[in-house]
Design a protein around this motif. Structure first.
Motif, PDB file in Angstrom:
ATOM      1  N   GLU A  85       0.819  -1.210   0.000  1.00 43.84           N
ATOM      2  CA  GLU A  85       0.000   0.000   0.000  1.00 43.84           C
ATOM      3  C   GLU A  85       0.849   1.253   0.000  1.00 43.84           C
ATOM      4  O   GLU A  85       0.512   2.242  -0.630  1.00 43.84           O
ATOM      5  CB  GLU A  85      -0.936  -0.011   1.212  1.00 43.84           C
ATOM      6  CG  GLU A  85      -1.987  -1.093   1.102  1.00 43.84           C
ATOM      7  CD  GLU A  85      -3.149  -0.851   2.055  1.00 43.84           C
ATOM      8  OE1 GLU A  85      -3.302   0.292   2.507  1.00 43.84           O
ATOM      9  OE2 GLU A  85      -3.878  -1.809   2.326  1.00 43.84           O
ATOM     10  N   ALA A 164      -1.459   4.312  13.177  1.00 43.87           N
ATOM     11  CA  ALA A 164      -2.286   5.243  12.393  1.00 43.87           C
ATOM     12  C   ALA A 164      -1.729   5.334  10.974  1.00 43.87           C
ATOM     13  O   ALA A 164      -2.298   5.980  10.120  1.00 43.87           O
ATOM     14  CB  ALA A 164      -2.308   6.619  13.041  1.00 43.87           C
ATOM     15  N   ARG A 165      -0.625   4.668  10.744  1.00 50.56           N
ATOM     16  CA  ARG A 165       0.099   4.659   9.482  1.00 50.56           C
ATOM     17  C   ARG A 165       0.426   6.069   8.973  1.00 50.56           C
ATOM     18  O   ARG A 165      -0.072   6.509   7.934  1.00 50.56           O
ATOM     19  CB  ARG A 165      -0.657   3.874   8.430  1.00 50.56           C
ATOM     20  CG  ARG A 165       0.334   3.416   7.370  1.00 50.56           C
ATOM     21  CD  ARG A 165      -0.292   2.552   6.318  1.00 50.56           C
ATOM     22  NE  ARG A 165      -0.859   1.338   6.882  1.00 50.56           N
ATOM     23  CZ  ARG A 165      -1.620   0.509   6.190  1.00 50.56           C
ATOM     24  NH1 ARG A 165      -1.903   0.773   4.942  1.00 50.56           N
ATOM     25  NH2 ARG A 165      -2.098  -0.570   6.746  1.00 50.56           N
ATOM     26  N   PRO A 167       2.753   8.136   6.983  1.00 52.90           N
ATOM     27  CA  PRO A 167       3.634   7.637   5.919  1.00 52.90           C
ATOM     28  C   PRO A 167       5.063   8.182   6.009  1.00 52.90           C
ATOM     29  O   PRO A 167       5.304   9.204   6.627  1.00 52.90           O
ATOM     30  CB  PRO A 167       2.950   8.140   4.651  1.00 52.90           C
ATOM     31  CG  PRO A 167       2.193   9.347   5.075  1.00 52.90           C
ATOM     32  CD  PRO A 167       1.789   9.122   6.509  1.00 52.90           C
TER      33      PRO A 167
ATOM     34  N   MET B   1      -5.856   0.823   4.167  1.00 53.66           N
ATOM     35  CA  MET B   1      -6.153   0.877   5.593  1.00 53.66           C
ATOM     36  C   MET B   1      -7.420   1.711   5.819  1.00 53.66           C
ATOM     37  O   MET B   1      -7.636   2.717   5.162  1.00 53.66           O
ATOM     38  CB  MET B   1      -4.967   1.526   6.307  1.00 53.66           C
ATOM     39  CG  MET B   1      -5.221   1.770   7.752  1.00 53.66           C
ATOM     40  SD  MET B   1      -3.843   1.241   8.744  1.00 53.66           S
ATOM     41  CE  MET B   1      -4.188   2.179  10.210  1.00 53.66           C
ATOM     42  N   TYR B   3      -9.999   4.077   7.859  1.00 54.12           N
ATOM     43  CA  TYR B   3     -10.049   5.153   8.847  1.00 54.12           C
ATOM     44  C   TYR B   3     -11.500   5.579   9.021  1.00 54.12           C
ATOM     45  O   TYR B   3     -12.251   5.643   8.030  1.00 54.12           O
ATOM     46  CB  TYR B   3      -9.248   6.365   8.376  1.00 54.12           C
ATOM     47  CG  TYR B   3      -7.755   6.119   8.267  1.00 54.12           C
ATOM     48  CD1 TYR B   3      -6.900   6.398   9.330  1.00 54.12           C
ATOM     49  CD2 TYR B   3      -7.220   5.614   7.093  1.00 54.12           C
ATOM     50  CE1 TYR B   3      -5.537   6.177   9.223  1.00 54.12           C
ATOM     51  CE2 TYR B   3      -5.857   5.386   6.979  1.00 54.12           C
ATOM     52  CZ  TYR B   3      -5.018   5.664   8.047  1.00 54.12           C
ATOM     53  OH  TYR B   3      -3.669   5.450   7.939  1.00 54.12           O
ATOM     54  N   PRO B  83      -4.563   4.675   1.551  1.00 60.15           N
ATOM     55  CA  PRO B  83      -3.253   4.076   1.870  1.00 60.15           C
ATOM     56  C   PRO B  83      -2.664   4.492   3.221  1.00 60.15           C
ATOM     57  O   PRO B  83      -2.025   3.683   3.881  1.00 60.15           O
ATOM     58  CB  PRO B  83      -2.338   4.549   0.735  1.00 60.15           C
ATOM     59  CG  PRO B  83      -3.242   4.955  -0.365  1.00 60.15           C
ATOM     60  CD  PRO B  83      -4.508   5.408   0.286  1.00 60.15           C
ATOM     61  N   ASP B  84      -2.796   5.755   3.618  1.00 58.47           N
ATOM     62  CA  ASP B  84      -2.111   6.166   4.841  1.00 58.47           C
ATOM     63  C   ASP B  84      -2.803   7.352   5.495  1.00 58.47           C
ATOM     64  O   ASP B  84      -3.800   7.870   4.977  1.00 58.47           O
ATOM     65  CB  ASP B  84      -0.624   6.477   4.562  1.00 58.47           C
ATOM     66  CG  ASP B  84      -0.459   7.566   3.522  1.00 58.47           C
ATOM     67  OD1 ASP B  84      -1.228   8.547   3.552  1.00 58.47           O
ATOM     68  OD2 ASP B  84       0.447   7.442   2.664  1.00 58.47           O
ATOM     69  N   LEU B  85      -2.270   7.765   6.646  1.00 59.07           N
ATOM     70  CA  LEU B  85      -2.898   8.837   7.421  1.00 59.07           C
ATOM     71  C   LEU B  85      -2.960  10.150   6.637  1.00 59.07           C
ATOM     72  O   LEU B  85      -3.942  10.879   6.744  1.00 59.07           O
ATOM     73  CB  LEU B  85      -2.146   9.044   8.749  1.00 59.07           C
ATOM     74  CG  LEU B  85      -2.779  10.083   9.681  1.00 59.07           C
ATOM     75  CD1 LEU B  85      -4.133   9.639  10.196  1.00 59.07           C
ATOM     76  CD2 LEU B  85      -1.870  10.413  10.861  1.00 59.07           C
ATOM     77  N   ASP B  86      -1.906  10.452   5.868  1.00 60.22           N
ATOM     78  CA  ASP B  86      -1.929  11.705   5.110  1.00 60.22           C
ATOM     79  C   ASP B  86      -3.137  11.753   4.174  1.00 60.22           C
ATOM     80  O   ASP B  86      -3.797  12.789   4.043  1.00 60.22           O
ATOM     81  CB  ASP B  86      -0.631  11.880   4.302  1.00 60.22           C
ATOM     82  CG  ASP B  86       0.507  12.400   5.178  1.00 60.22           C
ATOM     83  OD1 ASP B  86       0.272  12.655   6.376  1.00 60.22           O
ATOM     84  OD2 ASP B  86       1.626  12.550   4.654  1.00 60.22           O
ATOM     85  N   LEU B  89      -6.221  12.314   6.237  1.00 56.18           N
ATOM     86  CA  LEU B  89      -6.304  13.702   6.707  1.00 56.18           C
ATOM     87  C   LEU B  89      -6.756  14.628   5.582  1.00 56.18           C
ATOM     88  O   LEU B  89      -7.499  15.582   5.813  1.00 56.18           O
ATOM     89  CB  LEU B  89      -4.952  14.165   7.272  1.00 56.18           C
ATOM     90  CG  LEU B  89      -4.445  13.434   8.534  1.00 56.18           C
ATOM     91  CD1 LEU B  89      -3.068  13.951   8.933  1.00 56.18           C
ATOM     92  CD2 LEU B  89      -5.410  13.590   9.699  1.00 56.18           C
ATOM     93  N   PRO B 108      -7.938   5.507  13.023  1.00 50.91           N
ATOM     94  CA  PRO B 108      -7.739   4.266  12.279  1.00 50.91           C
ATOM     95  C   PRO B 108      -8.658   3.183  12.840  1.00 50.91           C
ATOM     96  O   PRO B 108      -8.865   3.131  14.046  1.00 50.91           O
ATOM     97  CB  PRO B 108      -6.277   3.904  12.548  1.00 50.91           C
ATOM     98  CG  PRO B 108      -5.672   5.070  13.235  1.00 50.91           C
ATOM     99  CD  PRO B 108      -6.777   5.895  13.807  1.00 50.91           C
ATOM    100  N   GLU B 111      -7.214  -3.309  13.412  1.00 50.92           N
ATOM    101  CA  GLU B 111      -7.176  -4.553  12.631  1.00 50.92           C
ATOM    102  C   GLU B 111      -6.767  -5.678  13.557  1.00 50.92           C
ATOM    103  O   GLU B 111      -5.818  -5.536  14.313  1.00 50.92           O
ATOM    104  CB  GLU B 111      -6.159  -4.415  11.493  1.00 50.92           C
ATOM    105  CG  GLU B 111      -6.663  -3.513  10.383  1.00 50.92           C
ATOM    106  CD  GLU B 111      -5.575  -3.109   9.411  1.00 50.92           C
ATOM    107  OE1 GLU B 111      -4.442  -3.588   9.561  1.00 50.92           O
ATOM    108  OE2 GLU B 111      -5.870  -2.315   8.515  1.00 50.92           O
TER     109      GLU B 111
END
Lengths: 419, 112
Positions: A85, A164-165, A167, B1, B3, B83-86, B89, B108, B111
């Protein structure tokens, strides 16, 4: 052994960044980075340093990571998913120019460690841990907190990055203006932590301040075109250049106006001044560039009287327009006192009396006391010195304040004629 | 992922651009068109809420409310897969709920 480890400190950050990026997991990256360095400390003294030390470390660390993933298949499965990912989200970084061994991916790590989703007080700690290569007890010492406290903070921050991943990526050009100030702020917080220790026997801790300068130099190499990075590095260099003159023979604080300027570090000033010019050229200045410009005017003046105070007041006005803060307003009031006299400075200080952020900030009553003393208002000055003394936490500042207080308050048993 | 975006609506919303009904409709469409939508609902007014608690003896207590004492109340949520927190957000910042004095909390999904 410590000298060998110090050699690895720069390498450690690079290795950690590349591995964190490759495996998408900071804990795994830290673990195998440490193992690779330990292996080097065992093998190199016996077998000699390999022709490409960085590549050797990288290969060793990657092998250890693969071993670890073979042992723990559930972890590997989760990581593989993460990695797929992450690749989808951010293509691999371009190879670095200076190493030739593996790409320098520390910039990603700077942005991860200073991510706005992390607690502000944890960002500097994480940068010291991951990019400066300090151990957790060393980071704890930098912030003057117990090891266990710092360990908890670092574990919590790393857990948020993982779960919270957050990046490992450099923000694109559009996001950079929003994200870069966070990185600069984190570095500056490390610097100020070392420079003006908030508590304890010493006034400043050079090692922490110098670590911040070292990190700012790395960041400047990674982002050569960003003028605020130049401004931040210049500010740190020009302030740190005064470190020896800032402490008197008895270990007490010496204020800027009374410092022996011959003891300023000329080499650091020479390195800082061109950076100030760079920070102020080619567009509107940022807050670090302006603060560096103020520091440069001090650096260039023979003494306090010869300082270009009108220019300094003007720069504070620019700074306050860019990022208003009561601390900057305090600096402006002190400069105003030098330009227009203590009464004008005092009036400007008294306008800040209601600022909640200055309520427990001892430089505020200290500045008031100084101006009241210069105006001959000794009783009020003594009161302000006592207020500062009640707030100041370091021994050198307290010594300085006690000395100043003794000058304005009548000695016990003596009449007023002694004042 | 995955959220969850928890939309915290302001109890005394400031009138401002970006949080009209059309903005919500446009946002909802964008989320679905981007292929990241997992689930999401907006919640009915807080005056319709009822609180249930069961004590150690298994006795049930049912109370009207809670009423908004806080400045913000949960007004709805989205679960998105990004894919990610950014990325999460960014979607939170585009949500009309983040404007007009409201905010969006990004959590999140655990899992196991």
């Amino acid at each position: 052994m410590e000298a060998v480890e110090a050699v690895f400190r720069e390498e450690r950050g690079r290795l950690l960044a590349a591995l964190a990026r490759r495996f998408g997991d900071l804990d795994l990256a830290e673990e195998v980075t440490s193992e690779a360095i330990e292996a080097a400390l065992v093998h190199w003294p016996v077998e000699g340093v390999p022709p490409k030390p960085g590549a050797w470390l990288m290969t060793t660390a990657r092998r250890r990571a693969v071993d670890r993933l073979r042992r723990d298949t559930a972890y590997a499965a989760r990581l593989a998913l993460l990695h797929a990912e992450a690749e989808r989200a951010a293509p691999p970084a371009a190879p670095g120019e200076d190493s030739g061994e593996f790409p320098d991916e520390r910039l990603q790590l700077f942005f991860t460690c200073a991510h706005p989703a992390l607690a502000a007080e944890d960002r500097g700690a994480l940068i010291l841990r991951c990019l400066a290569g300090l151990s957790t007890p060393e980071v704890a010492r930098a912030y003057l907190v117990p090891d266990a406290t710092m360990s908890k903070r670092i574990v919590r921050a790393k857990r948020k990055i993982r779960e919270a991943r957050i990046p490992f990526r450099v923000p694109d050009a559009g996001e950079l203006p929003e994200r870069l100030p966070g990185v600069l702020q984190a570095l500056y917080s490390i610097f100020t932590e070392g420079y003006a220790a908030t508590a304890g026997p010493a006034l400043q801790r050079y090692d922490v301040a110098e670590e911040a300068i070292r990190l700012a130099r790395i960041l400047r190499r990674l982002l050569p075109g960003e003028r605020e990075v130049a401004g931040l590095l210049a500010l740190m260099l020009l302030v740190h250049a005064r470190r020896d003159a800032r402490v008197g023979p008895g270990g007490e604080l010496v204020l800027l106006a009374d410092q022996e300027r011959g003891r300023w570090d000329r080499a650091m000033i020479e390195e800082g001044l061109p950076l100030v010019r760079e920070a102020l050229t080619g567009g509107p200045p940022g807050p670090y560039g302006v603060q560096a410009a103020i520091a440069a005017l001090h650096a260039e003046a023979a003494d306090a009287a010869a300082t270009d105070w009108p220019q300094i007041v003007a720069l504070y006005d620019v700074l306050l327009a860019l990022s208003p803060s009561p601390v900057a307003a305090l600096g402006r009031a002190a400069a105003l006192a030098m330009r227009d006299g203590p009464a004008a400075g005092l009036a400007a200080l008294d306008e800040l009396a209601g600022e909640p952020r200055l309520r427990d900030y001892h430089p505020y009553p200290m500045a008031r006391a100084d101006l009241l003393e210069r105006l001959g208002r000794h009783a009020e000055a003594a009161e302000a010195y006592r207020a500062a003394l009640a707030l100041a936490r370091t021994a050198p500042e307290r010594d300085h304040l006690r000395h100043r207080l003794s000058r304005v308050e009548p000695a016990p048993g003596r009449g007023l004629e002694g004042t | 992922m995955k959220y969850m975006l928890l939309i915290q609506a302001a109890t005394d919303p400031e009138a401002g651009p970006g949080c009209e009904v059309e903005d919500w409709m446009a946002y909802d469409k964008t989320v679905r068109d981007a292929g990241i939508f997992v689930t999401g609902h907006s919640l009915a007014d807080l005056t319709t809420a009822t609180r249930v608690q069961v004590n150690a003896k298994g006795e049930r207590t049912i109370v009207d409310g809670p009423y908004a004492e806080a400045r913000e109340v949960l007004g709805g949520y989205y679960v998105i897969d990004v894919p990610d927190l950014d990325a999460a957000l960014d979607w939170a910042a585009r949500c009309p709920g983040s404007r007009g004095g409201g905010s969006v909390v990004v959590r999140p999904v655990a899992e196991f």
